[in-house]
Design a protein around this motif. Structure first.
Motif, mmCIF file in Angstrom:
data_model
loop_
_atom_site.group_PDB
_atom_site.id
_atom_site.type_symbol
_atom_site.label_atom_id
_atom_site.label_comp_id
_atom_site.label_asym_id
_atom_site.label_seq_id
_atom_site.Cartn_x
_atom_site.Cartn_y
_atom_site.Cartn_z
ATOM 1 N N GLU A 146 0.625 -1.108 0.338
ATOM 2 C CA GLU A 146 0.056 0.034 0.022
ATOM 3 C C GLU A 146 1.029 0.996 0.209
ATOM 4 O O GLU A 146 0.405 1.902 -0.342
ATOM 5 C CB GLU A 146 -0.871 0.241 1.025
ATOM 6 C CG GLU A 146 -2.084 -0.759 1.297
ATOM 7 C CD GLU A 146 -3.420 -0.613 2.509
ATOM 8 O OE1 GLU A 146 -3.534 0.223 2.303
ATOM 9 O OE2 GLU A 146 -3.317 -2.191 3.044
ATOM 10 N N ILE A 147 2.274 1.276 0.385
ATOM 11 C CA ILE A 147 3.276 2.313 0.619
ATOM 12 C C ILE A 147 4.166 1.746 0.374
ATOM 13 O O ILE A 147 4.564 0.585 0.788
ATOM 14 C CB ILE A 147 2.558 3.197 2.349
ATOM 15 C CG1 ILE A 147 3.166 2.643 2.937
ATOM 16 C CG2 ILE A 147 1.826 3.633 2.280
ATOM 17 C CD1 ILE A 147 2.244 3.235 4.722
ATOM 18 N N ILE A 148 5.424 3.007 -0.062
ATOM 19 C CA ILE A 148 5.744 2.390 -0.064
ATOM 20 C C ILE A 148 7.509 3.036 1.412
ATOM 21 O O ILE A 148 7.180 3.797 1.821
ATOM 22 C CB ILE A 148 7.140 3.721 -0.808
ATOM 23 C CG1 ILE A 148 6.293 3.760 -2.122
ATOM 24 C CG2 ILE A 148 8.550 3.154 -1.205
ATOM 25 C CD1 ILE A 148 6.545 4.775 -2.948
ATOM 26 N N SER A 149 7.264 1.332 1.862
ATOM 27 C CA SER A 149 7.562 1.657 3.270
ATOM 28 C C SER A 149 9.084 0.041 3.428
ATOM 29 O O SER A 149 8.940 -0.016 3.140
ATOM 30 C CB SER A 149 6.730 1.205 4.490
ATOM 31 O OG SER A 149 5.639 0.065 4.077
ATOM 32 N N PHE A 150 9.937 0.938 4.589
ATOM 33 C CA PHE A 150 10.374 -0.113 5.178
ATOM 34 C C PHE A 150 10.498 -0.178 6.739
ATOM 35 O O PHE A 150 10.096 1.061 7.902
ATOM 36 C CB PHE A 150 11.753 -0.166 5.177
ATOM 37 C CG PHE A 150 12.444 0.582 5.434
ATOM 38 C CD1 PHE A 150 13.419 0.491 6.437
ATOM 39 C CD2 PHE A 150 13.115 1.823 4.402
ATOM 40 C CE1 PHE A 150 14.473 1.404 6.436
ATOM 41 C CE2 PHE A 150 13.874 2.682 4.582
ATOM 42 C CZ PHE A 150 14.221 2.654 5.716
ATOM 43 N N ASN A 151 11.473 -1.657 7.155
ATOM 44 C CA ASN A 151 11.321 -0.994 9.364
ATOM 45 C C ASN A 151 12.871 -1.112 9.529
ATOM 46 O O ASN A 151 13.600 -1.748 9.111
ATOM 47 C CB ASN A 151 10.435 -2.407 9.329
ATOM 48 C CG ASN A 151 10.671 -2.399 10.909
ATOM 49 O OD1 ASN A 151 12.153 -2.261 11.812
ATOM 50 N ND2 ASN A 151 9.816 -1.709 12.462
#
Length: 578
Positions: A271-276
């Motif tokens: 859904e979104i461009i993301s990382f942890n």
């Protein structure tokens, strides 16, 4: 900061060329992006109606940096220094970053770890000025409208926390946003992402910290933490709002607690461009140190056996990164997993135990490893002996896993043990720091997350490199932005780790250093960004960068040019009065 005071003008590369300002007089000095303090030229003072509001002397940026440095040095302790730098940032963002850049190794300790831990705990009592956004159940339904107020800043990176797993000190409620502020300052220092493109966000779903709940001064949402469906619904509403307002921005998840960290990372990846960063950034930084170690040992990644002490977000994140990389090296998933052993608070993770979903891929079957049946809860010596451990990685915050007999047991498996104490050990006993010196003298390869005081006092004759996420996330973020990647792939972090390891000079490797010097985070950030951008191209997830009009037929040349030119430097920009 009112949007009608200014407007940014960008060049073809997406970098800020000048600031159009609609402000005059006192409102100019109130905007940290416009304010130059005593560096306003005589012409600017006339154009912006500042003639009598400043003393007649004009200081250039270099003189301002020196003056600010002396003020910092006059502060009595690190938290006072932190407050000064944050206050400077709030009134003159360019000067604050120029000051930090003048000695990044020194100031990074003040704006981030270890000092930021104190800032988190003192958040409510030392609150001075609002920074970023605080979403809580009372305003989450208006999240999209709230985020749109920041659209004029062209937000490119947001660091987002739910405040539950902060820096080894756990649930800190609303204070966790201080970590987001620190991380974004490192995005600017390491990747050159201008401060106005950065947004810190706290998802305040309550706190289970009894001290905070009982504190009348606490500024957060004074309720117990949302859980289960209520928690997931809150997160979903935030993600939808963020996607609708900033579909091309990168969202870095920060300081989520264990199962939530993995669940949130995986639930919204499409859904979104993301990382942890706690999972993947830590994994990449650790992998970089391992790459350097095997270079020194003249061995291969797959020749090593890894024992990870600690199965929280960072420990499992390191295991995941190792697993992915070993598979990329040609091992099957089963072969790769057989070389990674993880110990949690109940002992070695095995398949005959009930374990959390994110640990299961590392669970060892006692039928395949019969010696497992005889080990106790804290019996890492047996694990080391029977597994052939050559690398010990600690994320648990407990020094006992690095006791003398443990190191000697590993030494029976390799002449050059790899020892990575990656817990926050600012206050660890002197003996632990002295032991690290002894280990390196005996041929061990050591890197830590941050130095303890005793190590610093021995710095003239003993220096251990820092396995620091600051080498990873800024470059990953910049690489994602310039490549136009629509998702953050695991391969990006392997590419980042190789770029970091390749930044360690042959001389430093010969001296046993596994990581670059912290002072190099800007140059390393460029190399990581290029490696990540090219990984995006090679894996077919790259698109034209929406922040830039620049085009080039050769992908590598295009990425290099973009990275060189999109990076903001802390220098005063031309102001164009309107």
């Amino acid at each position: 900061m009112s949007a009608n005071l200014y407007r940014f003008k960008y060049d073809e590369y997406g970098n800020t060329r000048e600031i159009i300002t609609y402000a005059s007089g006192a409102s100019v000095s109130s905007c940290s992006y416009i304010n130059k303090g005593t560096a306003f030229s005589k012409k600017e003072r006339e154009q912006l109606a500042l003639q009598a509001s400043l003393p007649p002397g004009v200081r250039n940026l270099e003189a301002q940096i020196e003056s600010s440095r002396m003020k910092v040095d006059d502060k009595v302790d690190d938290i006072e220094k932190y407050i000064f730098i944050r206050s400077l940032f709030n009134r003159n963002v360019t000067l604050a970053h120029a000051l930090i850049q003048s000695n990044i190794e020194h100031f990074m300790r003040l704006i981030y770890t270890p000092t930021v831990g104190m800032a988190v705990q003192k958040f409510s009592s030392m609150f001075r000025q609002a920074n970023g956004l605080h979403f809580y159940p009372g305003n989450i339904d208006n999240a999209e409208d709230i985020l749109r107020r920041y659209a004029n800043r062209d937000i490119r990176v947001a660091v987002v926390t739910d405040n539950q797993g902060v820096l080894g000190i756990g649930d800190q409620g609303a204070g966790g946003i201080a970590v987001c502020l620190g991380k974004l300052m490192l995005y600017t220092q390491g990747a050159g992402i201008a401060p106005w493109h950065c947004l810190p966000i706290s998802l305040d779903v309550g706190t289970n910290n009894e001290t905070l709940l009982a504190d009348n001064q606490y500024l957060g949402w004074r309720h117990r933490r949302l859980e289960g469906e209520e928690y997931l619904s809150f997160m979903g509403r935030f993600v939808r709002a963020f996607r609708n307002v900033f579909p091309n921005a990168l969202c870095q998840w920060e300081d989520f607690f264990q199962h939530n960290a993995f669940s949130i990372r995986d639930a919204f990846v499409d859904e979104i461009i993301s990382f942890n960063d706690d999972i993947q950034g830590t994994g990449a930084a650790t992998l970089a140190a391992i790459f350097s170690a095997v270079k020194i040992k003249k061995e291969k990644l797959e020749d090593q056996v890894y024992l990870i002490h600690g199965a929280g977000v960072r420990g499992v994140g390191i295991g995941e990164q190792l697993l992915n990389c070993l598979i990329m090296q040609g091992l099957t998933e089963k072969e790769a997993a057989s070389r990674i052993f993880i110990i949690d608070s109940k002992g070695l993770i095995t398949s005959n135990r009930s374990v959390e979903f994110y640990k299961k891929k590392f669970a060892k079957d006692p039928e395949e490893f019969p010696w497992i049946k005889d080990i106790g809860k804290t019996d890492n010596l047996t694990v080391i002996k029977h597994s052939g451990t050559t690398a010990l990685i600690g994320t648990s915050g407990q020094e006992f896993c690095f006791r003398e007999e443990v190191i000697e047991a590993i030494r029976k498996n390799t002449d050059n043990p790899l020892l990575l104490p990656l817990f926050h050990h600012v206050s660890t006993p002197d003996i632990f720091c002295h032991n690290m010196r002894k280990w390196t003298d005996d041929g061990a390869l050591v890197s830590t997350s941050s130095p303890c005081a005793t190590m610093e006092s021995m710095a003239d004759t003993f220096k251990v490199s820092q396995c620091n996420n600051a080498f990873v996330f800024p470059g990953v973020g910049l690489g994602v932005l310039v490549s136009g990647a629509r998702e953050v792939l695991p391969q990006f972090f392997t590419a980042a780790a190789r770029a970091i390891a390749d930044s360690v000079s042959p001389d430093d490797l010969a001296g046993g250093n596994l990581m670059p010097d912290v002072s190099q985070i800007s140059s390393v950030g460029k190399k990581v960004a290029l490696a990540v951008a090219m990984s995006a191209v090679e894996n077919g997830v790259s698109r034209p960068c929406i922040y830039s009009d620049f085009q080039h037929n050769d992908d590598r040349a295009r990425m290099e040019k973009l990275i060189d030119n999109i990076r903001w430097k802390p220098q005063y920009l031309p102001l164009v009065p309107m």
